[in-house]
Design an enzyme around this catalytic site. Structure first.
Site, PDB file in Angstrom:
ATOM      1  N   TYR A 214      40.199  47.483  27.823  1.00  0.00           N
ATOM      2  CA  TYR A 214      39.141  47.481  28.855  1.00  0.00           C
ATOM      3  C   TYR A 214      38.537  48.876  28.991  1.00  0.00           C
ATOM      4  O   TYR A 214      37.309  49.026  28.983  1.00  0.00           O
ATOM      5  CB  TYR A 214      39.746  47.014  30.189  1.00  0.00           C
ATOM      6  CG  TYR A 214      38.712  46.826  31.293  1.00  0.00           C
ATOM      7  CD1 TYR A 214      37.814  45.756  31.260  1.00  0.00           C
ATOM      8  CD2 TYR A 214      38.639  47.709  32.368  1.00  0.00           C
ATOM      9  CE1 TYR A 214      36.884  45.574  32.281  1.00  0.00           C
ATOM     10  CE2 TYR A 214      37.707  47.537  33.379  1.00  0.00           C
ATOM     11  CZ  TYR A 214      36.827  46.456  33.334  1.00  0.00           C
ATOM     12  OH  TYR A 214      35.892  46.287  34.340  1.00  0.00           O
TER      13      TYR A 214
ATOM     14  N   LYS B  26      34.580  49.900  28.100  1.00  0.00           N
ATOM     15  CA  LYS B  26      33.657  50.439  29.113  1.00  0.00           C
ATOM     16  C   LYS B  26      33.211  51.863  28.745  1.00  0.00           C
ATOM     17  O   LYS B  26      32.056  52.230  29.007  1.00  0.00           O
ATOM     18  CB  LYS B  26      34.315  50.408  30.494  1.00  0.00           C
ATOM     19  CG  LYS B  26      34.568  49.003  31.020  1.00  0.00           C
ATOM     20  CD  LYS B  26      33.281  48.201  31.148  1.00  0.00           C
ATOM     21  CE  LYS B  26      33.499  46.836  31.794  1.00  0.00           C
ATOM     22  NZ  LYS B  26      32.240  46.078  31.937  1.00  0.00           N
TER      23      LYS B  26
HETATM   24  N1  NAP Z   1      35.186  43.288  39.812  1.00  0.00           N
HETATM   25  C1  NAP Z   1      35.538  44.539  39.597  1.00  0.00           C
HETATM   26  O1  NAP Z   1      36.463  45.040  40.208  1.00  0.00           O
HETATM   27  C2  NAP Z   1      34.800  45.386  38.600  1.00  0.00           C
HETATM   28  C3  NAP Z   1      35.015  46.756  38.603  1.00  0.00           C
HETATM   29  C4  NAP Z   1      34.349  47.555  37.681  1.00  0.00           C
HETATM   30  C5  NAP Z   1      33.491  46.967  36.773  1.00  0.00           C
HETATM   31  N2  NAP Z   1      33.320  45.620  36.788  1.00  0.00           N
HETATM   32  C6  NAP Z   1      32.421  45.041  35.789  1.00  0.00           C
HETATM   33  O2  NAP Z   1      31.368  44.384  36.462  1.00  0.00           O
HETATM   34  C7  NAP Z   1      30.913  43.288  35.658  1.00  0.00           C
HETATM   35  C8  NAP Z   1      30.847  42.037  36.536  1.00  0.00           C
HETATM   36  O3  NAP Z   1      32.176  41.691  36.909  1.00  0.00           O
HETATM   37  P1  NAP Z   1      32.511  40.717  38.131  1.00  0.00           P
HETATM   38  O4  NAP Z   1      33.548  41.385  38.900  1.00  0.00           O
HETATM   39  O5  NAP Z   1      31.281  40.242  38.779  1.00  0.00           O
HETATM   40  O6  NAP Z   1      33.242  39.541  37.330  1.00  0.00           O
HETATM   41  P2  NAP Z   1      32.984  37.969  37.291  1.00  0.00           P
HETATM   42  O7  NAP Z   1      32.696  37.456  38.648  1.00  0.00           O
HETATM   43  O8  NAP Z   1      34.123  37.396  36.534  1.00  0.00           O
HETATM   44  O9  NAP Z   1      31.619  37.886  36.435  1.00  0.00           O
HETATM   45  C9  NAP Z   1      31.583  38.116  35.040  1.00  0.00           C
HETATM   46  C10 NAP Z   1      30.840  36.947  34.441  1.00  0.00           C
HETATM   47  O10 NAP Z   1      30.687  37.144  33.021  1.00  0.00           O
HETATM   48  C11 NAP Z   1      30.859  35.865  32.439  1.00  0.00           C
HETATM   49  N3  NAP Z   1      31.131  35.916  31.000  1.00  0.00           N
HETATM   50  C12 NAP Z   1      32.323  36.109  30.382  1.00  0.00           C
HETATM   51  N4  NAP Z   1      32.181  36.022  29.067  1.00  0.00           N
HETATM   52  C13 NAP Z   1      30.871  35.769  28.820  1.00  0.00           C
HETATM   53  C14 NAP Z   1      30.111  35.541  27.642  1.00  0.00           C
HETATM   54  N5  NAP Z   1      30.655  35.581  26.421  1.00  0.00           N
HETATM   55  N6  NAP Z   1      28.770  35.293  27.770  1.00  0.00           N
HETATM   56  C15 NAP Z   1      28.198  35.254  28.978  1.00  0.00           C
HETATM   57  N7  NAP Z   1      28.872  35.441  30.135  1.00  0.00           N
HETATM   58  C16 NAP Z   1      30.196  35.691  30.058  1.00  0.00           C
HETATM   59  C17 NAP Z   1      32.034  35.319  33.217  1.00  0.00           C
HETATM   60  O11 NAP Z   1      32.243  33.940  32.995  1.00  0.00           O
HETATM   61  P3  NAP Z   1      33.741  33.327  33.264  1.00  0.00           P
HETATM   62  O12 NAP Z   1      34.025  33.557  34.716  1.00  0.00           O
HETATM   63  O13 NAP Z   1      33.602  31.893  32.932  1.00  0.00           O
HETATM   64  O14 NAP Z   1      34.652  34.083  32.367  1.00  0.00           O
HETATM   65  C18 NAP Z   1      31.601  35.640  34.634  1.00  0.00           C
HETATM   66  O15 NAP Z   1      30.715  34.687  35.195  1.00  0.00           O
HETATM   67  C19 NAP Z   1      31.887  43.189  34.475  1.00  0.00           C
HETATM   68  O16 NAP Z   1      31.318  43.808  33.350  1.00  0.00           O
HETATM   69  C20 NAP Z   1      33.094  43.966  34.950  1.00  0.00           C
HETATM   70  O17 NAP Z   1      33.831  44.513  33.877  1.00  0.00           O
HETATM   71  C21 NAP Z   1      33.943  44.812  37.687  1.00  0.00           C
END
Ligand code: NAP
Length: 238
Positions: free
Chosen positions: A168, A172
């Site tokens: 991860y 990133k």
């Molecule tokens: N939440 C945190 O704490 C956090 C912190 C730092 C950075 N981020 C980053 O912020 C971004 C958004 O995260 P989030 O927290 O909103 O997570 P999330 O709610 O799980 O949203 C991520 C979305 O990406 C979708 N996805 C996964 N594989 C994919 C693919 N091959 N094609 C298209 N869509 C796909 C997921 O689908 P599924 O749910 O079906 O897998 C999900 O709907 C991510 O890049 C994450 O790494 C998050």
């Protein structure tokens, strides 16, 4: 409205941060095109209804961001629909799975790199081509050209060493490197590119990775070693 007549394309638009970002952009007048993975299809209409309400005009396009064919098809469909000027791309699709580095399965390392780095590469390239074509057409018609904007979700994990986060963190950090090159190469063409690096946010992805108190505390200690004022997220845990 700041973003009237602009189209914001949100990869991962059905996810937690994607929905919150889309809602904010929509409240400022942007039209929204959500990209969702094939395996998320059942969540699309409920998310559109709960996030944007009825009659918002929000469109959704099936798009596995790790597939060049799927990305091309989705962006071709967006171009054909001519909803509004395609000026914003938000890369929020993401994946995390914590495993000790020495035992991370090869396919799981690859999944991080494909979804968190290769996917944004493909969507950003497709967006740049779409934006540049629309800008050229607008110029020919003597119309104003809105700035192009790419914002990709990186993470605090890009900047620190976190136990069991190897793939991860690498994905990133790679996304930040990619974004610097997008900014350098596409800035003169009218597209700015930036990353945002949150700490843990309590979406499905956040809960999966950081629900464990010990993991959370180690994460926070690592981030505070480089950003001493990093806020306490303990109060925001479910
Ligand atoms: N939440 C945190 O704490 C956090 C912190 C730092 C950075 N981020 C980053 O912020 C971004 C958004 O995260 P989030 O927290 O909103 O997570 P999330 O709610 O799980 O949203 C991520 C979305 O990406 C979708 N996805 C996964 N594989 C994919 C693919 N091959 N094609 C298209 N869509 C796909 C997921 O689908 P599924 O749910 O079906 O897998 C999900 O709907 C991510 O890049 C994450 O790494 C998050």
């Amino acid at each position: 409205m700041a973003f009237a007549q602009r189209l914001a394309i949100i990869a991962g638009g059905v996810g937690g941060i994607g929905s919150a970002t889309g809602k904010l952009l929509h409240s400022h007048g942007a039209k929204i095109a959500l990209l969702y993975a094939p395996f998320e299809a059942a969540r699309v209409q409920p998310t559109i209804q709960s996030t944007y309400g009825p009659d918002s005009g929000t469109q959704a396009y099936e798009c596995d961001i790790t597939s060049p064919t799927s990305v091309s098809a989705a962006f071709a469909a967006i171009a054909k629909a001519q909803i509004a000027f395609p000026s914003i791309l938000i890369n929020t699709a993401g994946y995390v799975n914590l495993t000790p580095l020495e035992s991370t399965p090869p396919e799981d390392s690859l999944k991080h790199y494909m979804i968190n780095l290769y996917g944004p590469t493909l969507t950003s390239q497709a967006f740049a081509r779409l934006y540049l074509a629309a800008a050229q057409q607008a110029k020919l018609q003597g119309a104003a050209v809105p700035g192009g904007r790419i914002v990709s979700l990186a993470s605090q994990a890009a900047f620190v060493a976190l136990h069991a986060h190897g793939a991860y963190c690498a994905s990133k950090a790679g996304l930040i490197g990619l974004t610097k090159c997008m900014a350098s190469e596409w800035g003169p063409l009218g597209i700015t590119a930036n990353t945002v690096s949150p700490g843990p946010v309590w979406t499905e992805l956040g809960k999966k990775a950081w629900s464990d108190r010990g993991v959370r505390e180690a994460y926070q200690a690592a981030v505070r070693s480089i950003v001493p004022s990093s806020p306490d997220f303990e109060g925001r845990v479910d």
